[in-house]
Design a protein around this motif. Structure first.
Motif, PDB file in Angstrom:
ATOM      1  N   ASP A  76      33.401  20.522  33.732  1.00 22.72           N
ATOM      2  CA  ASP A  76      34.740  20.631  33.157  1.00 22.72           C
ATOM      3  C   ASP A  76      35.748  20.068  34.156  1.00 22.72           C
ATOM      4  O   ASP A  76      36.076  20.702  35.149  1.00 22.72           O
ATOM      5  N   MET A  77      36.230  18.867  33.887  1.00 22.28           N
ATOM      6  CA  MET A  77      37.153  18.206  34.807  1.00 22.28           C
ATOM      7  C   MET A  77      38.587  18.159  34.287  1.00 22.28           C
ATOM      8  O   MET A  77      39.467  17.661  34.996  1.00 22.28           O
ATOM      9  N   GLU A  78      38.842  18.633  33.102  1.00 25.04           N
ATOM     10  CA  GLU A  78      40.134  18.461  32.461  1.00 25.04           C
ATOM     11  C   GLU A  78      41.282  18.951  33.350  1.00 25.04           C
ATOM     12  O   GLU A  78      41.391  20.134  33.668  1.00 25.04           O
ATOM     13  N   GLY A  79      42.134  17.997  33.761  1.00 21.36           N
ATOM     14  CA  GLY A  79      43.315  18.329  34.550  1.00 21.36           C
ATOM     15  C   GLY A  79      43.031  18.774  35.974  1.00 21.36           C
ATOM     16  O   GLY A  79      43.929  19.285  36.647  1.00 21.36           O
ATOM     17  N   LYS A  80      41.814  18.552  36.452  1.00 19.02           N
ATOM     18  CA  LYS A  80      41.432  19.055  37.775  1.00 19.02           C
ATOM     19  C   LYS A  80      41.332  17.926  38.794  1.00 19.02           C
ATOM     20  O   LYS A  80      40.986  16.792  38.466  1.00 19.02           O
ATOM     21  N   PHE A  81      41.642  18.265  40.052  1.00 19.09           N
ATOM     22  CA  PHE A  81      41.515  17.312  41.146  1.00 19.09           C
ATOM     23  C   PHE A  81      40.035  17.129  41.481  1.00 19.09           C
ATOM     24  O   PHE A  81      39.307  18.103  41.676  1.00 19.09           O
ATOM     25  N   VAL A  82      39.621  15.859  41.572  1.00 22.29           N
ATOM     26  CA  VAL A  82      38.215  15.552  41.847  1.00 22.29           C
ATOM     27  C   VAL A  82      38.133  14.660  43.087  1.00 22.29           C
ATOM     28  O   VAL A  82      38.573  13.509  43.068  1.00 22.29           O
ATOM     29  N   ALA A  83      37.580  15.202  44.164  1.00 23.48           N
ATOM     30  CA  ALA A  83      37.391  14.437  45.398  1.00 23.48           C
ATOM     31  C   ALA A  83      36.102  13.634  45.296  1.00 23.48           C
ATOM     32  O   ALA A  83      35.035  14.184  44.996  1.00 23.48           O
ATOM     33  N   ILE A  84      36.206  12.322  45.521  1.00 19.43           N
ATOM     34  CA  ILE A  84      35.020  11.457  45.598  1.00 19.43           C
ATOM     35  C   ILE A  84      34.878  11.042  47.052  1.00 19.43           C
ATOM     36  O   ILE A  84      35.625  10.215  47.555  1.00 19.43           O
ATOM     37  N   LYS A  85      33.921  11.642  47.754  1.00 13.87           N
ATOM     38  CA  LYS A  85      33.753  11.405  49.185  1.00 13.87           C
ATOM     39  C   LYS A  85      32.847  10.206  49.413  1.00 13.87           C
ATOM     40  O   LYS A  85      31.705  10.160  48.949  1.00 13.87           O
ATOM     41  N   MET A  86      33.377   9.216  50.131  1.00  8.75           N
ATOM     42  CA  MET A  86      32.565   8.056  50.482  1.00  8.75           C
ATOM     43  C   MET A  86      33.006   7.511  51.832  1.00  8.75           C
ATOM     44  O   MET A  86      33.943   8.039  52.447  1.00  8.75           O
ATOM     45  N   HIS A  87      32.344   6.486  52.287  1.00  2.09           N
ATOM     46  CA  HIS A  87      32.619   5.845  53.575  1.00  2.09           C
ATOM     47  C   HIS A  87      33.206   4.477  53.281  1.00  2.09           C
ATOM     48  O   HIS A  87      32.613   3.691  52.542  1.00  2.09           O
ATOM     49  N   PHE A  88      34.387   4.174  53.841  1.00  3.63           N
ATOM     50  CA  PHE A  88      35.049   2.908  53.557  1.00  3.63           C
ATOM     51  C   PHE A  88      34.575   1.764  54.454  1.00  3.63           C
ATOM     52  O   PHE A  88      35.015   0.627  54.300  1.00  3.63           O
ATOM     53  N   GLY A  89      33.682   2.066  55.398  1.00  2.17           N
ATOM     54  CA  GLY A  89      33.147   1.032  56.278  1.00  2.17           C
ATOM     55  C   GLY A  89      34.060   0.748  57.456  1.00  2.17           C
ATOM     56  O   GLY A  89      35.275   0.689  57.318  1.00  2.17           O
ATOM     57  N   GLU A  90      33.466   0.597  58.627  1.00  6.07           N
ATOM     58  CA  GLU A  90      34.218   0.188  59.802  1.00  6.07           C
ATOM     59  C   GLU A  90      34.528  -1.305  59.689  1.00  6.07           C
ATOM     60  O   GLU A  90      33.764  -2.061  59.078  1.00  6.07           O
ATOM     61  N   LEU A  91      35.660  -1.719  60.244  1.00  6.96           N
ATOM     62  CA  LEU A  91      35.981  -3.149  60.217  1.00  6.96           C
ATOM     63  C   LEU A  91      34.880  -3.954  60.906  1.00  6.96           C
ATOM     64  O   LEU A  91      34.459  -3.621  62.014  1.00  6.96           O
ATOM     65  N   GLY A  92      34.439  -5.011  60.274  1.00  5.73           N
ATOM     66  CA  GLY A  92      33.348  -5.830  60.795  1.00  5.73           C
ATOM     67  C   GLY A  92      32.016  -5.495  60.163  1.00  5.73           C
ATOM     68  O   GLY A  92      31.089  -6.306  60.176  1.00  5.73           O
ATOM     69  N   ASN A  93      31.905  -4.284  59.605  1.00  5.97           N
ATOM     70  CA  ASN A  93      30.674  -3.882  58.934  1.00  5.97           C
ATOM     71  C   ASN A  93      30.739  -4.325  57.473  1.00  5.97           C
ATOM     72  O   ASN A  93      31.772  -4.164  56.819  1.00  5.97           O
ATOM     73  N   LEU A  94      29.645  -4.885  56.974  1.00  2.97           N
ATOM     74  CA  LEU A  94      29.613  -5.363  55.592  1.00  2.97           C
ATOM     75  C   LEU A  94      28.532  -4.672  54.758  1.00  2.97           C
ATOM     76  O   LEU A  94      28.246  -5.104  53.634  1.00  2.97           O
ATOM     77  N   ALA A  95      27.953  -3.603  55.268  1.00  9.54           N
ATOM     78  CA  ALA A  95      26.867  -2.934  54.557  1.00  9.54           C
ATOM     79  C   ALA A  95      27.355  -1.783  53.677  1.00  9.54           C
ATOM     80  O   ALA A  95      26.598  -1.267  52.860  1.00  9.54           O
ATOM     81  N   TYR A  96      28.588  -1.354  53.850  1.00 15.53           N
ATOM     82  CA  TYR A  96      29.124  -0.225  53.087  1.00 15.53           C
ATOM     83  C   TYR A  96      29.131  -0.548  51.584  1.00 15.53           C
ATOM     84  O   TYR A  96      29.056  -1.711  51.166  1.00 15.53           O
ATOM     85  N   LEU A  97      29.251   0.486  50.761  1.00 16.88           N
ATOM     86  CA  LEU A  97      29.258   0.289  49.316  1.00 16.88           C
ATOM     87  C   LEU A  97      30.491  -0.474  48.864  1.00 16.88           C
ATOM     88  O   LEU A  97      31.602  -0.226  49.341  1.00 16.88           O
ATOM     89  N   ARG A  98      30.330  -1.366  47.920  1.00 14.69           N
ATOM     90  CA  ARG A  98      31.456  -2.105  47.365  1.00 14.69           C
ATOM     91  C   ARG A  98      32.389  -1.159  46.596  1.00 14.69           C
ATOM     92  O   ARG A  98      31.935  -0.195  45.974  1.00 14.69           O
ATOM     93  N   PRO A  99      33.681  -1.467  46.603  1.00 10.54           N
ATOM     94  CA  PRO A  99      34.635  -0.622  45.865  1.00 10.54           C
ATOM     95  C   PRO A  99      34.373  -0.598  44.364  1.00 10.54           C
ATOM     96  O   PRO A  99      34.802   0.346  43.684  1.00 10.54           O
ATOM     97  N   ASN A 100      33.655  -1.594  43.838  1.00 12.10           N
ATOM     98  CA  ASN A 100      33.336  -1.612  42.410  1.00 12.10           C
ATOM     99  C   ASN A 100      32.576  -0.358  41.985  1.00 12.10           C
ATOM    100  O   ASN A 100      32.775   0.163  40.883  1.00 12.10           O
TER     101      ASN A 100
END
Length: 374
Positions: A36-60
């Motif tokens: 039940d997510m209606e009207g609720k705050f939902v945190a999506i925790k991920m890693h944005f990657g360190e600069l220079g690193n290209l292995a992190y997940l794409r924003p897509n």
């Protein structure tokens, strides 16, 4: 006891169906819409990657998850906490700049980005650890705990100390504020075996704390500056750096499990991992070495322990890539086969204790049913 369900699909697709769309189909099949997510705050925790690193997940992929949350009436935001070591994510302003440079913004992800522990990494909240043995309370980024619902979106890869980085590491270490990361990492500090040191200075390049100097022609680690992150151990090719506490990797894993328990207890959670670009080391590095394993697939579950175990098992069955850190190690003349891809890639790691302790804490089960979706 019923086994936890873990849903899996590979990266094959057909004309007209994108991988983000396939991920959405997977997480819906795994049951994310039952929350039940209606009207609720939902945190999506991920890693944005360190600069220079290209292995992190794409924003897509982040947008795919955020869009499903919005379809369910939720208010999603992407989040991570600041790092303990100096780098491109050590305070919120740099962290947001890094995320933006790496492609994460409101347009590409369809939601806002919040750094959970604030400007300086000090905006945390003390959260009780249910049945905690090593940490009775955990320092968690406030925005993570302010959310009504928590989703982890993890890049599954190798790690130079924890063995692998999956859901539990993304949650436990990733949601800890700077004080929380210190609490998890302080089980031991490395030291240098001088007669093995070749003065190559690679360890100093990897150190995020400026703790390593070469005054006497050999590396020396200042214990007052060292934060115990273990990056220098993984960097040394000559086994010249070891941990003063032989149980430190195991303790780190158990503490990560306890921090995970603090984050997920008492509210709806859902967990996603993608086994792609399986770099041998953490996405916190400002570079990424070639993948050690082929791309395997996407997984989702309500159980983060079962999810990590399923990812481990799929990786153990995969064929190592020859031109990689793992492949190079296995090609050495006196190679000792540990029968485990993580130990073969980084011989000093420890990972099983993390899952064992997480299961003991009641976060989830290592027993699972793998349900494959085409």
């Amino acid at each position: 006891m019923e086994k936890s369900k873990v849903y899996f699909t590979d990266f094959r697709t057909v004309l007209g169906v994108s991988l983000p769309a396939k991920l959405q189909k997977l997480i819906k099949k795994a049951g994310i819409e039952t929350i039940d997510m209606e009207g609720k705050f939902v945190a999506i925790k991920m890693h944005f990657g360190e600069l220079g690193n290209l292995a992190y997940l794409r924003p897509n992929y982040a947008k795919a998850v955020a869009d499903v949350v919005k379809e369910c009436g939720g208010l999603p935001f992407l989040t991570d906490c600041n790092t303990l070591y100096p780098g491109s994510r050590k305070h919120a302003l740099e962290h947001l700049d890094c995320a933006n440079i790496n492609g994460f913004n409101t347009i590409t992800t369809g939601c806002q980005i919040l750094i959970a522990d604030g400007l300086r990494g000090t905006d945390d909240i003390l959260v009780p650890v249910p049945n905690g043995e090593y940490c009775k309370e955990a320092y968690i980024g406030r925005a993570v705990m302010d959310a009504d619902i928590f989703i982890s979106l993890s890049h599954f890869k190798g790690h130079e100390q924890a063995g692998f980085g999956g859901a539990i590491k993304n949650i436990g270490m990733g949601c800890g504020s700077r004080a929380g990361k210190m609490q998890q990492h302080n089980s031991g500090q490395p030291h240098v075996i001088e007669n093995k040191c070749k003065n190559c200075k690679r360890c100093a390049k990897e150190c995020g704390s400026n703790a390593i100097s070469y005054d006497n022609g050999k590396a020396w680690i200042d214990p007052d500056k060292c934060k115990g992150c273990g990056r220098c151990i993984g960097a040394c090719a000559f086994d010249a750096i070891v941990n003063n506490n032989g149980d430190a990797p195991q303790l780190l894993g158990r503490k990560m499990a306890e921090y995970t328990a603090a984050v997920v207890s008492g509210r709806p959670t859902f967990h996603i991992s993608l086994i792609t670009d399986v770099s041998p080391n953490c996405d916190c590095h400002g570079e990424n070495d070639a993948p050690i394993l082929p791309d395997i697939g996407m997984l989702a579950s309500f159980d983060p322990v079962a999810l990590d175990q399923a990812c481990v098992d799929l990786c153990q069955k995969a064929e190592p890539i020859r031109n990689s850190q793992l492949g190079d190690n296995m090609a050495k003349e006196h190679f000792h086969d540990h029968g485990d891809v993580w130990h073969n890639s980084n011989p000093n790691v420890s990972w099983a204790e993390t899952l064992e302790h997480a299961e003991k804490l009641g976060i989830g089960s290592r027993e699972y049913e793998l349900i494959t979706m085409k």
